[in-house]
Design a protein around this motif. Sequence first.
Motif, short mmCIF file in Angstrom:
data_model
loop_
_atom_site.label_atom_id
_atom_site.label_comp_id
_atom_site.label_asym_id
_atom_site.label_seq_id
_atom_site.Cartn_x
_atom_site.Cartn_y
_atom_site.Cartn_z
N ASP A 1 74.63 8.71 52.66
CA ASP A 1 75.98 8.16 52.82
C ASP A 1 76.75 8.93 53.89
O ASP A 1 77.27 10.00 53.65
N TYR B 1 76.51 4.93 47.69
CA TYR B 1 76.43 4.25 49.00
C TYR B 1 75.17 4.76 49.68
O TYR B 1 74.84 5.95 49.56
N ARG C 1 72.81 4.17 53.46
CA ARG C 1 72.61 3.40 54.70
C ARG C 1 71.16 2.94 54.83
O ARG C 1 70.80 2.20 55.73
N THR D 1 77.36 9.87 45.05
CA THR D 1 77.64 8.62 45.78
C THR D 1 76.46 7.67 45.64
O THR D 1 75.31 8.12 45.64
N ARG E 1 79.69 -0.08 44.27
CA ARG E 1 79.61 1.22 44.95
C ARG E 1 80.72 2.18 44.55
O ARG E 1 81.85 1.78 44.28
N LYS F 1 70.97 -0.39 50.62
CA LYS F 1 72.22 -0.98 51.16
C LYS F 1 72.30 -2.49 50.99
O LYS F 1 73.39 -3.03 50.81
N ARG G 1 82.17 6.58 45.21
CA ARG G 1 82.01 7.93 45.75
C ARG G 1 82.84 8.88 44.88
O ARG G 1 83.96 8.53 44.51
#
Length: 353
Positions: free
Chosen positions: A110, A61, A63, A59, A80, A73, A82
């Motif tokens: 993520d 992504y 935070r 992934t 992006r 982020k 996953r």
Amino acid sequence: MREIIDRLYNERILNQEEFGRLLETTDEFDMQYLFKRAREVSKKHFGNKIYIRGLIEFTNYCRNDCYYCGIRKSNRNTDRYRLSKDDILKCCENGYELGFRTFVLQGGDDPWYSDEKLIDIISDIRAKYADCAITLSIGEKTFAQYEKFFRAGADRYLLRHETADSEHYKKLHPSDMSGENRKDCLFKLKDIGYQAGAGFMVGSPYQSTENVVEDLLFLKKLKPAMVGIGPFIPAAGTPFDQFERGDLNLTLKLLSIIRLMFSNVLLPSTTALGTIHPYGRELGIMAGANVVMPNLSPTSVRKKYMLYDNKICTGDEAAECRSCLEGRMKKIGYEIMVDRGDFHSEENEAKEG
Ligand code: 5AD
Ligand code: FES
């Protein structure tokens, strides 16, 4: 300088001032001597064998908002993705056929992958590949979470400390992250029984020689199973995109120093090193590294996991990457090993005689 290098070889530690001098020397003969001694040590422990780890970037992504990282982020340029559990299992299947016995699940921090989802993925891989090591590289979690993943079958965990100096750490990360917590996570991982990997970027913005010395002393305290270091490389769309990249020779010197400090530690010659020089990974091996980590991620997502600019191998199939590296290692007299390649701590080795 040779005397300092010999002392590091014999005693595996130097004082701060000596480390500083060694890091700052640019004398070509001294550097070659350092590489040679480090290579001697890895030859003694590993012969001409190089371990491979299959990296699955599942992934992008994240935070978090680390100022150096391409998948932070706030980077709006990042497309992006996953991977599903099935995608991940397919990567493992492909990797297994290619001779990989370690799968490294790496991703941004993520939260979409809840503990339950992660445990489900880890236990499925564990059930299907009893002879493989599962390595996680998914950031800072709590003791309880680390423990759950360990019970589900994960064996190893990579979490670079990035810098051991808390002031320097603050310059690389927003205020919601702390160097203290990060270092603490590494001790937790070791307590639980993971083979833990720490590490840092060489030449990250604002890094001083003193910071690097502190990194080395932190590693001495932690005694990790693996140490991942690579040059900092600017990433487009990050606050650090105008900074200079880390230095090749300093990275090589640090690989040698780490090899001399920890004779049997797992030490990857990283993709970042291969990115700043066409033979960076070979040079890393010649400086004492003993691990390479080819990419097993599906080619469709490779270009999206851009921690930094111009990352190599983003267009190649796993099989191509594998055979490319095998060829590169052969040319410098090394062989790729099909084996989990576990870390054996020196304390145990001493006991075993
Ligand atoms: N250059 C080099 N390495 C980077 N990493 C993240 N961003 C960069 C960059 N711009 C490294 C960090 C992280 C690892 C997965 O990749 O050290 O821990
Ligand atoms: Fe994701 Fe740094 S931006 S870990």
